[in-house]
Design a protein around this motif. Structure first.
Motif, mmCIF file in Angstrom:
data_model
loop_
_atom_site.group_PDB
_atom_site.id
_atom_site.type_symbol
_atom_site.label_atom_id
_atom_site.label_comp_id
_atom_site.label_asym_id
_atom_site.label_seq_id
_atom_site.Cartn_x
_atom_site.Cartn_y
_atom_site.Cartn_z
ATOM 1 N N ALA A 94 9.272 -7.573 3.778
ATOM 2 C CA ALA A 94 10.522 -8.621 3.744
ATOM 3 C C ALA A 94 10.714 -8.944 5.360
ATOM 4 O O ALA A 94 11.294 -9.863 5.506
ATOM 5 C CB ALA A 94 11.692 -7.595 3.080
ATOM 6 N N ARG A 95 10.268 -8.283 5.995
ATOM 7 C CA ARG A 95 10.498 -8.499 7.583
ATOM 8 C C ARG A 95 9.260 -9.390 8.092
ATOM 9 O O ARG A 95 9.112 -9.675 9.345
ATOM 10 C CB ARG A 95 10.633 -7.161 8.478
ATOM 11 N N GLY A 96 8.324 -9.468 7.517
ATOM 12 C CA GLY A 96 7.099 -10.160 7.685
ATOM 13 C C GLY A 96 6.315 -9.681 8.582
ATOM 14 O O GLY A 96 5.430 -10.345 9.293
ATOM 15 N N HIS A 97 6.319 -8.309 8.667
ATOM 16 C CA HIS A 97 4.983 -7.603 9.434
ATOM 17 C C HIS A 97 3.684 -7.352 8.707
ATOM 18 O O HIS A 97 2.773 -7.342 9.482
ATOM 19 C CB HIS A 97 5.725 -6.167 9.482
ATOM 20 N N ALA A 98 3.910 -7.536 7.502
ATOM 21 C CA ALA A 98 2.444 -7.688 6.738
ATOM 22 C C ALA A 98 2.903 -8.451 5.568
ATOM 23 O O ALA A 98 3.846 -8.352 4.909
ATOM 24 C CB ALA A 98 1.964 -6.248 6.539
ATOM 25 N N GLY A 99 1.791 -9.187 4.888
ATOM 26 C CA GLY A 99 1.864 -9.547 3.472
ATOM 27 C C GLY A 99 1.406 -8.730 2.210
ATOM 28 O O GLY A 99 0.789 -7.668 2.626
ATOM 29 N N ALA A 100 2.111 -8.933 1.281
ATOM 30 C CA ALA A 100 1.900 -8.331 0.072
ATOM 31 C C ALA A 100 0.369 -8.023 -0.318
ATOM 32 O O ALA A 100 0.040 -7.147 -0.588
ATOM 33 C CB ALA A 100 2.760 -8.761 -1.002
ATOM 34 N N ALA A 101 -0.497 -9.097 -0.330
ATOM 35 C CA ALA A 101 -1.698 -8.930 -0.573
ATOM 36 C C ALA A 101 -2.494 -7.973 0.672
ATOM 37 O O ALA A 101 -3.364 -7.218 0.064
ATOM 38 C CB ALA A 101 -2.398 -10.461 -0.506
ATOM 39 N N GLN A 102 -2.261 -8.257 1.577
ATOM 40 C CA GLN A 102 -2.753 -7.496 2.694
ATOM 41 C C GLN A 102 -2.425 -5.883 2.620
ATOM 42 O O GLN A 102 -3.361 -5.079 2.648
ATOM 43 C CB GLN A 102 -2.325 -7.911 4.112
ATOM 44 N N LEU A 103 -1.081 -5.562 2.230
ATOM 45 C CA LEU A 103 -0.924 -4.202 2.082
ATOM 46 C C LEU A 103 -1.523 -3.582 0.637
ATOM 47 O O LEU A 103 -2.140 -2.342 0.731
ATOM 48 C CB LEU A 103 0.772 -4.033 1.733
ATOM 49 N N ARG A 104 -1.921 -4.484 -0.382
ATOM 50 C CA ARG A 104 -2.553 -4.037 -1.480
ATOM 51 C C ARG A 104 -4.019 -3.595 -1.286
ATOM 52 O O ARG A 104 -4.701 -2.758 -1.554
ATOM 53 C CB ARG A 104 -2.536 -5.179 -2.618
ATOM 54 N N VAL A 105 -4.491 -4.408 -0.319
ATOM 55 C CA VAL A 105 -6.043 -4.378 0.036
ATOM 56 C C VAL A 105 -6.158 -2.747 1.066
ATOM 57 O O VAL A 105 -7.047 -2.229 0.717
ATOM 58 C CB VAL A 105 -6.631 -5.601 0.938
ATOM 59 N N VAL A 106 -5.166 -2.699 1.786
ATOM 60 C CA VAL A 106 -5.283 -1.571 2.705
ATOM 61 C C VAL A 106 -4.831 -0.264 2.012
ATOM 62 O O VAL A 106 -5.650 0.772 2.150
ATOM 63 C CB VAL A 106 -4.058 -1.555 3.703
ATOM 64 N N CYS A 107 -4.143 -0.424 0.859
ATOM 65 C CA CYS A 107 -3.862 0.747 0.032
ATOM 66 C C CYS A 107 -5.168 1.141 -0.837
ATOM 67 O O CYS A 107 -5.343 2.464 -1.141
ATOM 68 C CB CYS A 107 -2.703 0.650 -0.700
ATOM 69 N N VAL A 108 -5.600 0.033 -1.228
ATOM 70 C CA VAL A 108 -6.821 0.481 -2.306
ATOM 71 C C VAL A 108 -8.005 1.060 -1.390
ATOM 72 O O VAL A 108 -8.898 1.871 -1.611
ATOM 73 C CB VAL A 108 -7.271 -1.089 -2.924
ATOM 74 N N MET A 109 -8.217 0.216 -0.183
ATOM 75 C CA MET A 109 -9.171 0.767 0.664
ATOM 76 C C MET A 109 -8.926 2.354 1.211
ATOM 77 O O MET A 109 -9.884 3.135 1.136
ATOM 78 C CB MET A 109 -9.411 0.085 2.044
ATOM 79 N N ALA A 110 -7.587 2.657 1.543
ATOM 80 C CA ALA A 110 -7.619 4.022 1.820
ATOM 81 C C ALA A 110 -7.567 4.946 0.565
ATOM 82 O O ALA A 110 -8.054 6.269 0.470
ATOM 83 C CB ALA A 110 -5.984 3.888 2.307
ATOM 84 N N LEU A 111 -7.081 4.401 -0.776
ATOM 85 C CA LEU A 111 -7.430 5.305 -1.791
ATOM 86 C C LEU A 111 -8.740 5.824 -2.047
ATOM 87 O O LEU A 111 -9.136 6.796 -2.314
ATOM 88 C CB LEU A 111 -6.859 4.467 -3.177
ATOM 89 N N TYR A 112 -9.730 4.756 -1.954
ATOM 90 C CA TYR A 112 -11.372 5.104 -2.378
ATOM 91 C C TYR A 112 -11.901 5.869 -1.024
ATOM 92 O O TYR A 112 -12.603 6.622 -1.233
ATOM 93 C CB TYR A 112 -12.087 3.584 -2.136
ATOM 94 N N ASP A 113 -11.376 5.588 0.206
ATOM 95 C CA ASP A 113 -11.730 6.189 1.309
ATOM 96 C C ASP A 113 -11.400 7.681 1.177
ATOM 97 O O ASP A 113 -12.175 8.615 1.560
ATOM 98 C CB ASP A 113 -11.454 5.753 2.674
#
Length: 310
Positions: A94-113
């Motif tokens: 909502a504040r424009g600090h990150a995009g929704a797609a970017q957050l999904r990629v980061v979360c999936v990377m952290a999950l597998y890591d």
């Protein structure tokens, strides 16, 4: 690097695989707490893994903050507005600090890591804690089988590198006096952070990258001669005495020089029937401390003090 032969703890892996398969079969919702080194926690919803965290891998928050995608002030402001939410994805978007797609990629990377870090370490046991609403960082969960297969595939890929290493064991150092040539941003960051005391896991937290990505890059830099691992400490040599003989045993004393111990009497000492009684005045202390008898009295003392003898 012979330790890579033991990179997969078979007993611990079987424990984790059995627990995850059971969670998937029973469509379990809650936490699967994995005890070990580094261990971690997997969050499941209806048998699917929707989040994972481990001390051995950076989480989504660390990946965002350490990489510079989101500043500390921005993160603190969003968390405060969300009422202390652990993962304020809605506020970040909502504040424009990150995009929704970017957050999904980061979360999936952290999950597998995180799952990779758990499998690459030692697993001592698993415990399930049921929850109605588990903590989720990804909207669509991953199957347990897929996560385990990916973790073992990554370990196998590490073992095939020319200089394989463990995420939490080797501590690389930059090679002095080497022409680095063109470097990628990750290689430059690793050269700046490597100090001979930090493992690949430590470097992943410092640079805000995944622990698997950093481990692979460190292994490649070892092969290219950009990094080196300190040799094992040299054992301290044990030198024999100057006479050339080893430690000699002490010779027992001859039997003639030993002093025979007095025989122990088998008859116990006699015990008196009555204890001795004390007679009053036997020590003479009363006479020694008795006050001297004089004719003076308290009245005479006060007369002398007032200077008027009568």
């Amino acid at each position: 690097m012979a330790g890579m032969r033991y990179s997969l703890d078979r007993v611990g892996y079987d424990l984790l695989a059995h627990a995850l398969h059971r969670c998937g079969r029973e469509e379990f919702s809650g936490q699967l707490r994995v005890a070990g080194a580094p261990g971690g926690t997997l969050h499941l919803r209806a048998g699917l893994v929707v989040g994972a965290e481990s001390p051995g891998a950076p989480g989504p928050e660390t990946l965002l903050l350490r990489s510079g995608r989101v500043s500390g002030e921005q993160w603190a402001e969003v968390v405060r507005e969300s009422g202390g939410e652990r993962w304020p994805a809605t506020g970040l978007v909502a504040r424009g600090h990150a995009g929704a797609a970017q957050l999904r990629v980061v979360c999936v990377m952290a999950l597998y890591d995180a799952v990779f870090a758990i499998v690459a370490g030692r697993v001592h046991g698993c415990e399930r804690v049921a929850e109605a609403e588990p903590f989720a960082t990804v909207a669509v969960g991953e199957t347990c089988v897929r996560l385990l297969q990916d973790a073992t595939r990554r370990l196998a890929a590490l073992a095939t590198l020319p200089h394989p290493l463990r995420p939490d064991r080797e501590r690389p150092n930059p090679v002095p006096g080497v022409d680095h040539g063109p470097l990628t941003p990750l290689q430059r960051a690793l050269l700046d952070q490597a100090d001979g005391r930090s493992t690949a896991r430590d470097l992943a937290f410092r640079t805000g990258r995944g622990v698997y990505t950093v481990t692979v890059e460190v292994a490649r830099m070892l092969a290219d001669g950009l990094l080196e691992c300190p040799e094992a400490p040299v054992p301290i040599p044990v030198r024999p005495p100057p006479d050339g003989q080893g430690v000699r045993q002490r010779k027992p004393e001859p039997a003639a020089s030993r002093t025979a111990a007095p025989p122990v009497s088998a008859v116990p000492p006699a015990v008196p029937d009555e204890l001795p009684r004390r007679r009053p005045g036997a020590s003479g202390i009363a006479e020694a401390l008795a006050p001297e008898r004089t004719g003076a009295s308290w009245k005479g003392f006060f007369r002398l003090r007032n200077g008027a003898p009568k």
